[in-house]
Design a protein around this motif. Structure first.
Motif, mmCIF file in Angstrom:
data_model
loop_
_atom_site.group_PDB
_atom_site.id
_atom_site.type_symbol
_atom_site.label_atom_id
_atom_site.label_comp_id
_atom_site.label_asym_id
_atom_site.label_seq_id
_atom_site.Cartn_x
_atom_site.Cartn_y
_atom_site.Cartn_z
ATOM 1 N N ASP A 278 -2.337 -13.193 -30.761
ATOM 2 C CA ASP A 278 -3.052 -14.302 -31.407
ATOM 3 C C ASP A 278 -3.728 -15.198 -30.375
ATOM 4 O OD1 ASP A 278 -2.386 -13.394 -33.885
ATOM 5 O OD2 ASP A 278 -0.773 -14.837 -34.231
ATOM 6 N N SER A 279 -3.145 -15.269 -29.166
ATOM 7 C CA SER A 279 -3.732 -16.116 -28.128
ATOM 8 C C SER A 279 -5.034 -15.535 -27.594
ATOM 9 C CB SER A 279 -2.743 -16.297 -26.973
ATOM 10 O OG SER A 279 -2.527 -15.060 -26.287
ATOM 11 N N LEU A 280 -5.295 -14.256 -27.928
ATOM 12 C CA LEU A 280 -6.514 -13.598 -27.461
ATOM 13 C C LEU A 280 -7.653 -13.689 -28.481
ATOM 14 C CD1 LEU A 280 -4.877 -10.339 -26.042
ATOM 15 C CD2 LEU A 280 -5.854 -12.204 -24.694
ATOM 16 N N ARG A 281 -7.412 -14.335 -29.609
ATOM 17 C CA ARG A 281 -8.386 -14.300 -30.697
ATOM 18 C C ARG A 281 -9.231 -15.561 -30.794
ATOM 19 N NH1 ARG A 281 -7.214 -9.656 -33.229
ATOM 20 N NH2 ARG A 281 -5.063 -8.912 -33.261
ATOM 21 N N THR A 282 -9.506 -16.201 -29.680
ATOM 22 C CA THR A 282 -10.379 -17.363 -29.698
ATOM 23 C C THR A 282 -11.838 -16.920 -29.591
ATOM 24 O OG1 THR A 282 -10.451 -17.690 -27.297
ATOM 25 C CG2 THR A 282 -8.575 -18.651 -28.481
ATOM 26 N N ALA A 283 -12.742 -17.790 -30.020
ATOM 27 C CA ALA A 283 -14.169 -17.469 -29.958
ATOM 28 C C ALA A 283 -14.622 -17.274 -28.512
ATOM 29 C CB ALA A 283 -14.974 -18.583 -30.615
ATOM 30 N N GLN A 284 -14.096 -18.074 -27.589
ATOM 31 C CA GLN A 284 -14.483 -17.972 -26.186
ATOM 32 C C GLN A 284 -14.063 -16.627 -25.594
ATOM 33 O OE1 GLN A 284 -12.504 -20.656 -23.440
ATOM 34 N NE2 GLN A 284 -14.295 -20.735 -22.090
ATOM 35 N N ILE A 285 -12.848 -16.195 -25.906
ATOM 36 C CA ILE A 285 -12.372 -14.915 -25.393
ATOM 37 C C ILE A 285 -13.115 -13.767 -26.051
ATOM 38 C CG2 ILE A 285 -10.378 -13.351 -25.362
ATOM 39 C CD1 ILE A 285 -8.609 -15.773 -24.832
ATOM 40 N N ALA A 286 -13.432 -13.884 -27.330
ATOM 41 C CA ALA A 286 -14.197 -12.838 -28.022
ATOM 42 C C ALA A 286 -15.565 -12.667 -27.367
ATOM 43 C CB ALA A 286 -14.361 -13.192 -29.497
ATOM 44 N N GLU A 287 -16.197 -13.776 -27.008
ATOM 45 C CA GLU A 287 -17.498 -13.714 -26.345
ATOM 46 C C GLU A 287 -17.373 -13.046 -24.979
ATOM 47 O OE1 GLU A 287 -21.625 -14.522 -25.606
ATOM 48 O OE2 GLU A 287 -20.419 -14.465 -27.422
ATOM 49 N N ALA A 288 -16.333 -13.417 -24.240
ATOM 50 C CA ALA A 288 -16.117 -12.819 -22.916
ATOM 51 C C ALA A 288 -15.829 -11.329 -23.047
ATOM 52 C CB ALA A 288 -14.955 -13.523 -22.206
ATOM 53 N N ALA A 289 -15.059 -10.949 -24.072
ATOM 54 C CA ALA A 289 -14.740 -9.538 -24.291
ATOM 55 C C ALA A 289 -15.996 -8.730 -24.572
ATOM 56 C CB ALA A 289 -13.758 -9.407 -25.457
ATOM 57 N N SER A 290 -16.891 -9.275 -25.392
ATOM 58 C CA SER A 290 -18.125 -8.574 -25.716
ATOM 59 C C SER A 290 -18.989 -8.380 -24.477
ATOM 60 C CB SER A 290 -18.899 -9.356 -26.784
ATOM 61 O OG SER A 290 -20.077 -8.675 -27.151
ATOM 62 N N ARG A 291 -18.965 -9.345 -23.574
ATOM 63 C CA ARG A 291 -19.783 -9.250 -22.367
ATOM 64 C C ARG A 291 -19.211 -8.248 -21.364
ATOM 65 N NH1 ARG A 291 -23.808 -12.753 -22.346
ATOM 66 N NH2 ARG A 291 -23.730 -14.561 -23.737
ATOM 67 N N VAL A 292 -17.897 -8.226 -21.191
ATOM 68 C CA VAL A 292 -17.316 -7.278 -20.226
ATOM 69 C C VAL A 292 -17.347 -5.855 -20.780
ATOM 70 C CG1 VAL A 292 -15.846 -9.047 -19.202
ATOM 71 C CG2 VAL A 292 -14.911 -7.576 -21.011
ATOM 72 N N ALA A 293 -17.387 -5.721 -22.120
ATOM 73 C CA ALA A 293 -17.360 -4.393 -22.734
ATOM 74 C C ALA A 293 -18.616 -3.580 -22.463
ATOM 75 C CB ALA A 293 -17.136 -4.510 -24.241
ATOM 76 N N VAL A 294 -19.687 -4.223 -22.033
ATOM 77 C CA VAL A 294 -20.923 -3.488 -21.745
ATOM 78 C C VAL A 294 -20.934 -2.939 -20.318
ATOM 79 C CG1 VAL A 294 -22.194 -4.936 -23.366
ATOM 80 C CG2 VAL A 294 -22.244 -5.495 -20.927
ATOM 81 N N ILE A 295 -19.914 -3.256 -19.529
ATOM 82 C CA ILE A 295 -19.856 -2.815 -18.138
ATOM 83 C C ILE A 295 -19.209 -1.439 -18.075
ATOM 84 C CG2 ILE A 295 -18.987 -3.359 -15.830
ATOM 85 C CD1 ILE A 295 -18.872 -6.309 -16.723
ATOM 86 N N PRO A 296 -19.937 -0.391 -17.671
ATOM 87 C CA PRO A 296 -19.394 0.974 -17.673
ATOM 88 C C PRO A 296 -18.083 1.113 -16.912
ATOM 89 C CG PRO A 296 -21.760 1.019 -17.293
ATOM 90 C CD PRO A 296 -21.352 -0.419 -17.225
ATOM 91 N N GLU A 297 -17.943 0.431 -15.783
ATOM 92 C CA GLU A 297 -16.724 0.551 -14.980
ATOM 93 C C GLU A 297 -15.512 -0.042 -15.702
ATOM 94 O OE1 GLU A 297 -20.278 0.577 -12.316
ATOM 95 O OE2 GLU A 297 -19.562 -0.698 -13.968
ATOM 96 N N VAL A 298 -15.748 -1.066 -16.493
ATOM 97 C CA VAL A 298 -14.659 -1.660 -17.279
ATOM 98 C C VAL A 298 -14.212 -0.685 -18.358
ATOM 99 C CG1 VAL A 298 -14.076 -3.472 -18.947
ATOM 100 C CG2 VAL A 298 -15.301 -4.054 -16.836
ATOM 101 N N ARG A 299 -15.172 -0.097 -19.065
ATOM 102 C CA ARG A 299 -14.835 0.840 -20.133
ATOM 103 C C ARG A 299 -14.103 2.059 -19.562
ATOM 104 N NH1 ARG A 299 -17.131 -1.088 -24.569
ATOM 105 N NH2 ARG A 299 -16.341 0.691 -25.734
#
Length: 216
Positions: free
Chosen positions: A78-99
């Motif tokens: 639940d601590s990971l479900r903030t709007a700020q973290i969701a935005e950060a998650a979407s941004r890091v998810a586009v990085i091939p090395e992260v995926r």
């Protein structure tokens, strides 16, 4: 390019259910319900990216954050479900090395004995292209924004519908337009539009799809 590791029903890999779709479409609730109904393990793969996003907000490089991710980082989801973290998650998810750093974790989970349900955005297309059942859960941006707004407000966050709708549309564009593992339905996925469905109706449809495949 590395060879994809396929996941299918056999004595070693159990039964794999891949559930994809955009944010706030209902795939999380559906996935948890399907896993509970059949006694399968469940992994919300979005939490992996949220956990990386939180570590990046804390100052880590995205690739380092992904490569050093620990199961303990997924505690208290639940601590990971903030709007700020969701935005950060979407941004890091586009990085091939992260995926790439998170692929092995997901595939190992999918192969576990006893069955597994994984929900995310590229499970049926990249992580488990040979999953026994593939569902793509979606809903209109307006419906999803209303759901996300309620969730945020219920958790004490102040925002408004227009802001949330803009965020939903921006995230859809990023997730669907990225060069690596874009969010698209697998060719053999069952489409489940929950725009006009109650949660129990959507869950029943998903359970019926899985039951039909298991019986075949």
């Amino acid at each position: 390019m590395s060879r994809l590791i396929t996941v299918s029903q056999n004595a070693q890999s159990g039964f794999t259910v891949a559930i994809d779709g955009p944010a706030a479409a209902g795939k999380g609730a559906i996935s948890r319900a399907v896993a509970a109904h059949f006694g399968f393990a469940h992994l919300d793969t979005g939490l992996l990216y949220r956990a990386v996003g939180r570590r990046v907000l804390g100052g880590l490089d995205p690739v380092t954050a992904a490569q050093s991710l620990d199961p303990a980082d997924l505690v208290a989801p639940d601590s990971l479900r903030t709007a700020q973290i969701a935005e950060a998650a979407s941004r890091v998810a586009v990085i091939p090395e992260v995926r790439a750093a998170l692929v092995d974790f997901q595939r190992a989970f999918a192969r576990r004995l006893g069955g597994a349900v994984l929900d995310g955005r590229d499970i049926g297309t990249v992580i488990c292209p040979a999953a026994d059942v593939k569902l793509f859960v979606t809903a209109s941006p307006e419906v999803r924004a209303a759901r996300r707004l309620k969730e945020l407000c219920d958790n004490g966050f102040e925002t408004d519908f227009a802001t949330v709708l803009a965020d939903v549309r921006a995230r859809d564009a990023r997730d669907g337009g990225r060069a690596t593992a874009p969010m698209v339905p697998a060719e053999d996925a069952l489409m489940l539009d929950t725009s006009m469905m109650a949660v129990d109706e959507a869950v029943a449809a998903a359970i019926a799809a899985v039951a039909a495949r298991r019986a075949s």
